[in-house]
Design a protein around this motif. Structure first.
Motif, PDB file in Angstrom:
ATOM      1  N   UNK A 130     -19.011 -10.381   0.719  1.00  0.00           N
ATOM      2  CA  UNK A 130     -18.592 -10.859  -0.601  1.00  0.00           C
ATOM      3  C   UNK A 130     -17.319 -11.685  -0.524  1.00  0.00           C
ATOM      4  N   UNK A 131     -16.416 -11.342   0.370  1.00  0.00           N
ATOM      5  CA  UNK A 131     -15.109 -11.996   0.450  1.00  0.00           C
ATOM      6  C   UNK A 131     -15.169 -13.422   0.992  1.00  0.00           C
ATOM      7  N   UNK A 132     -16.342 -13.875   1.420  1.00  0.00           N
ATOM      8  CA  UNK A 132     -16.431 -15.210   2.012  1.00  0.00           C
ATOM      9  C   UNK A 132     -16.591 -16.317   0.970  1.00  0.00           C
ATOM     10  N   UNK A 133     -16.762 -15.966  -0.311  1.00  0.00           N
ATOM     11  CA  UNK A 133     -16.860 -16.975  -1.373  1.00  0.00           C
ATOM     12  C   UNK A 133     -15.693 -16.785  -2.341  1.00  0.00           C
ATOM     13  N   UNK A 134     -15.322 -17.858  -3.028  1.00  0.00           N
ATOM     14  CA  UNK A 134     -14.156 -17.834  -3.903  1.00  0.00           C
ATOM     15  C   UNK A 134     -14.242 -16.800  -4.998  1.00  0.00           C
ATOM     16  N   UNK A 135     -15.382 -16.754  -5.694  1.00  0.00           N
ATOM     17  CA  UNK A 135     -15.531 -15.781  -6.779  1.00  0.00           C
ATOM     18  C   UNK A 135     -15.403 -14.355  -6.251  1.00  0.00           C
ATOM     19  N   UNK A 136     -15.991 -14.101  -5.111  1.00  0.00           N
ATOM     20  CA  UNK A 136     -15.924 -12.775  -4.528  1.00  0.00           C
ATOM     21  C   UNK A 136     -14.499 -12.372  -4.176  1.00  0.00           C
ATOM     22  N   UNK A 137     -13.729 -13.308  -3.622  1.00  0.00           N
ATOM     23  CA  UNK A 137     -12.337 -13.011  -3.266  1.00  0.00           C
ATOM     24  C   UNK A 137     -11.515 -12.693  -4.518  1.00  0.00           C
ATOM     25  N   UNK A 138     -11.764 -13.425  -5.586  1.00  0.00           N
ATOM     26  CA  UNK A 138     -11.021 -13.175  -6.825  1.00  0.00           C
ATOM     27  C   UNK A 138     -11.315 -11.788  -7.383  1.00  0.00           C
ATOM     28  N   UNK A 139     -12.601 -11.435  -7.397  1.00  0.00           N
ATOM     29  CA  UNK A 139     -12.977 -10.116  -7.914  1.00  0.00           C
ATOM     30  C   UNK A 139     -12.393  -9.013  -7.040  1.00  0.00           C
ATOM     31  N   UNK A 140     -12.504  -9.186  -5.735  1.00  0.00           N
ATOM     32  CA  UNK A 140     -12.005  -8.161  -4.813  1.00  0.00           C
ATOM     33  C   UNK A 140     -10.499  -7.969  -4.952  1.00  0.00           C
ATOM     34  N   UNK A 141      -9.765  -9.065  -5.028  1.00  0.00           N
ATOM     35  CA  UNK A 141      -8.305  -8.946  -5.126  1.00  0.00           C
ATOM     36  C   UNK A 141      -7.898  -8.301  -6.446  1.00  0.00           C
ATOM     37  N   UNK A 142      -8.603  -8.673  -7.508  1.00  0.00           N
ATOM     38  CA  UNK A 142      -8.310  -8.081  -8.812  1.00  0.00           C
ATOM     39  C   UNK A 142      -8.536  -6.572  -8.789  1.00  0.00           C
ATOM     40  N   UNK A 143      -9.690  -6.144  -8.280  1.00  0.00           N
ATOM     41  CA  UNK A 143     -10.003  -4.714  -8.250  1.00  0.00           C
ATOM     42  C   UNK A 143      -9.094  -3.966  -7.270  1.00  0.00           C
ATOM     43  N   UNK A 144      -8.683  -4.631  -6.232  1.00  0.00           N
ATOM     44  CA  UNK A 144      -7.781  -3.997  -5.274  1.00  0.00           C
ATOM     45  C   UNK A 144      -6.437  -3.664  -5.929  1.00  0.00           C
ATOM     46  N   UNK A 145      -5.920  -4.608  -6.715  1.00  0.00           N
ATOM     47  CA  UNK A 145      -4.666  -4.346  -7.434  1.00  0.00           C
ATOM     48  C   UNK A 145      -4.836  -3.167  -8.398  1.00  0.00           C
ATOM     49  N   UNK A 146      -5.960  -3.154  -9.097  1.00  0.00           N
ATOM     50  CA  UNK A 146      -6.188  -2.110 -10.097  1.00  0.00           C
ATOM     51  C   UNK A 146      -6.267  -0.722  -9.462  1.00  0.00           C
ATOM     52  N   UNK A 147      -6.977  -0.611  -8.331  1.00  0.00           N
ATOM     53  CA  UNK A 147      -7.128   0.719  -7.739  1.00  0.00           C
ATOM     54  C   UNK A 147      -5.809   1.198  -7.128  1.00  0.00           C
ATOM     55  N   UNK A 148      -4.982   0.259  -6.658  1.00  0.00           N
ATOM     56  CA  UNK A 148      -3.662   0.636  -6.155  1.00  0.00           C
ATOM     57  C   UNK A 148      -2.790   1.160  -7.301  1.00  0.00           C
ATOM     58  N   UNK A 149      -2.819   0.451  -8.415  1.00  0.00           N
ATOM     59  CA  UNK A 149      -2.034   0.871  -9.570  1.00  0.00           C
ATOM     60  C   UNK A 149      -2.526   2.211 -10.104  1.00  0.00           C
ATOM     61  N   UNK A 150      -3.844   2.405 -10.157  1.00  0.00           N
ATOM     62  CA  UNK A 150      -4.404   3.662 -10.635  1.00  0.00           C
ATOM     63  C   UNK A 150      -4.005   4.813  -9.710  1.00  0.00           C
ATOM     64  N   UNK A 151      -4.021   4.551  -8.393  1.00  0.00           N
ATOM     65  CA  UNK A 151      -3.637   5.580  -7.433  1.00  0.00           C
ATOM     66  C   UNK A 151      -2.181   5.994  -7.628  1.00  0.00           C
ATOM     67  N   UNK A 152      -1.311   5.013  -7.854  1.00  0.00           N
ATOM     68  CA  UNK A 152       0.102   5.320  -8.065  1.00  0.00           C
ATOM     69  C   UNK A 152       0.309   6.101  -9.357  1.00  0.00           C
ATOM     70  N   UNK A 153      -0.483   5.766 -10.393  1.00  0.00           N
ATOM     71  CA  UNK A 153      -0.322   6.446 -11.684  1.00  0.00           C
ATOM     72  C   UNK A 153      -0.805   7.892 -11.618  1.00  0.00           C
ATOM     73  N   UNK A 154      -1.801   8.161 -10.781  1.00  0.00           N
ATOM     74  CA  UNK A 154      -2.382   9.499 -10.722  1.00  0.00           C
ATOM     75  C   UNK A 154      -1.567  10.463  -9.876  1.00  0.00           C
ATOM     76  N   UNK A 155      -0.854   9.931  -8.861  1.00  0.00           N
ATOM     77  CA  UNK A 155      -0.126  10.815  -7.951  1.00  0.00           C
ATOM     78  C   UNK A 155       1.283  11.061  -8.473  1.00  0.00           C
ATOM     79  N   UNK A 156       1.721  12.273  -8.533  1.00  0.00           N
ATOM     80  CA  UNK A 156       3.079  12.573  -9.021  1.00  0.00           C
ATOM     81  C   UNK A 156       4.123  12.121  -8.006  1.00  0.00           C
ATOM     82  N   UNK A 157       5.292  11.772  -8.519  1.00  0.00           N
ATOM     83  CA  UNK A 157       6.400  11.383  -7.651  1.00  0.00           C
ATOM     84  C   UNK A 157       6.966  12.606  -6.960  1.00  0.00           C
TER      85      UNK A 157
END
Length: 535
Positions: free
Chosen positions: A508-535
């Motif tokens: 999927x990452x070899x086409x432009x649309x795929x890279x955009x979707x992947x990068x967007x979802x990657x940011x979201x899952x990182x942010x969600x992971x940080x929000x779920x884990x206590x400091x």
């Protein structure tokens, strides 16, 4: 006429018994009369006044000499030893005996032992028909094998990969090639001696059958020599490839049996809830597939840190002992991370067949994995295709012919492939290590790996965030693939997103649309992971 009668009369005047005594004296003067026959005298005809046999007599054979028979017996013993070693190496491709594991593919030692065994069979089949051509080809072959032995022993990387099994195999092949020269000359000497003793001269003629044998020997030895030339050229390529430095480090795992490569990019922070991306590649080295995209995302600031590794047999990692399942790979990954003092939290990111490994890792590190990101993942139902027996046979066939290096040599000479291409790039699939890893994957896909993945599904933590990005091309091409992608979206109870990139291929990452979707979802899952884990 008168002289005849005079002699006759003289004979009649001799005392009775004179003829008998004279005959006895004649026998007494014959030194061979009272001697037991030996292997040198037993074949001589007593009706032949000169004591010579016909050159075409079957009794004129080098086998008459005990030295020649001893050489043949030694050859039979060497063939038995070589065949047992060959069988042992064949079995070790599928099941590694203790202390017999090769960190390389194991196909090179099998090739050298096959060469030695074939050479012994050829020498025994035509033992009684020595030729100068066989001696000349034997000298060339033994020289090449000695060069191969020197290359393996002199290059540390090759010496490490081949181990004592590979070194012993190439030494055995070199010894057998030298022995065959000695055998050929010994039989030629014995044949000449027996011809001179039994016929009075050396036979310089050859029958049509003997000429056919010499021609056949020459053709087979020429093929063996060409194969050895290819072995040598492939070893030279391998010697260059093992000098390529790996990023990160290699860690000894599985009781120091072999090493795997692990690298991490980015600095650790004091924020304990900041996740690290843990990459798992698809069929080939992750460096040629997913890692470049993740590295771009890292440089763009979408992620702060990521780690990647090579499964056993891929890129800079050694081959593992057989059998080797996906769960075993996950275990050595866990060991390597512990040795590197890497503890997460992890967001596992994988593509294709690598998703099976990521899911196993997540199930075995429930508290350390804070997110699962699957890119067009392979469903476990497709393990039937991975473990197809026909595919396994073709992998084995490719493996045993891989020491010839036909594709690798053509790529290097004609297409300008570099060592980077051969280790982690587009030509990595041509190496014996890669083929061995795929064969191991095939052998246990429907047994050990399938059971491990099924168990992982049962114990997966339900609240782990999940993102799936699927290939639209694959889903349109195979409706079952689409159904299986939907099924994978239920492996946890927390599906953040399931995207289908309509024009994207499996990578999927070899086409432009795929890279955009992947990068967007990657940011979201990182942010969600940080929000779920206590400091």
């Amino acid at each position: 006429m008168s002289s005849f009668w005079a002699r006759k009369k003289d004979d009649t005047n001799r005392p009775e018994g004179t003829f008998q005594r004279q005959d006895e004296n004649d026998h007494e003067n014959d030194p061979t009369e009272h001697q037991e026959p030996t292997e040198h005298t037993s074949l001589l005809s007593r009706n032949n006044s000169q004591g010579y046999l016909s050159p075409d007599d079957p009794a004129v054979s080098p086998y008459n000499l005990w030295t020649v028979r001893a050489v043949r017996g030694l050859s039979l013993f060497a063939l038995a030893v070589s065949f047992m070693w060959w069988t042992f190496l064949l079995v070790s491709i599928f099941v590694s005996p203790p202390l017999m594991h090769s960190r390389g593919s194991g196909f090179f030692e099998f090739a050298y032992t096959t060469l030695a065994t074939g050479y012994l069979v050829l020498g025994l089949l035509f033992f009684a028909v020595p030729s100068k051509a066989m001696t000349i080809w034997g000298i060339v072959l033994s020289t090449l094998l000695l060069v191969d032995m020197i290359i393996i022993v002199a290059v540390p990387g090759l010496r490490y990969e081949e181990g004592w099994v590979g070194i012993a195999s190439v030494v055995w092949a070199a010894v057998i090639s030298i022995y065959q020269i000695v055998q050929n000359r010994a039989v030629a000497w014995g044949k000449r001696e027996e011809e001179e003793r039994l016929t009075g001269r050396e036979e310089t003629r050859r029958s049509l059958r003997e000429w056919a044998v010499v021609l056949f020997e020459t053709i087979i030895l020429a093929i063996m020599t060409i194969a050895t030339v290819l072995f040598t050229a492939t070893l030279i390529l391998r010697a260059r490839d093992v000098s390529l430095e790996a990023p990160g480090r290699r860690y000894s795992v599985h009781g120091d049996t072999y090493q795997v490569h692990l690298a991490c990019v980015g600095n650790r922070t004091k924020n304990d809830n900041e996740p690290t991306i843990l990459l798992e590649g698809d069929w080939g080295p992750v460096e040629h597939s997913l890692q470049p995209f993740i590295d771009d995302a890292y440089r763009a600031g979408a992620i702060n840190r990521y780690c990647y590794w090579d499964r056993p047999g891929l890129a800079w990692s050694d081959n593992a002992p057989s059998p080797h399942s996906a769960g075993m790979s996950v275990d050595v990954l866990s060991e390597a991370l512990a040795l590197a003092e890497e503890s997460g939290p992890w967001i596992v990111v994988s593509a294709g067949v690598g998703s099976l490994y990521s899911r196993l890792f997540a199930s075995r590190h429930l508290l350390e994995v804070s997110g699962i990101f699957l890119i067009d993942p392979l469903h476990e139902s497709y393990l039937q295709d991975v473990g197809n027996p026909g595919r396994g046979f073709m992998l084995w066939l490719r493996g045993v012919t891989s020491p010839l290096g036909l594709d690798r040599l053509a790529g290097a000479i004609v297409r300008g492939r570099t060592r980077e291409d051969r280790v982690v790039g587009r030509s990595a699939y041509q190496s014996g290590k890669f083929i061995k890893a795929k064969l191991q994957e095939n052998l246990v896909a429907v047994t050990m790996t399938a059971a491990e993945v099924q168990s992982a599904r049962h114990i997966q933590m339900g609240q782990t965030p999940l993102v799936i990005v699927s290939s639209g091309q694959e889903m349109r091409k195979d409706p079952e693939w689409a159904t299986r992608q939907e099924d994978l979206s239920t492996i946890t109870n927390t599906l953040l997103a399931w995207d289908v990139v309509h024009d994207a291929p499996h990578e999927v990452w070899t086409v432009g649309e795929g890279r955009q979707v992947l990068e967007k979802r990657l940011r979201e899952i990182v942010q969600d992971s940080q929000a779920r884990r206590p400091y």
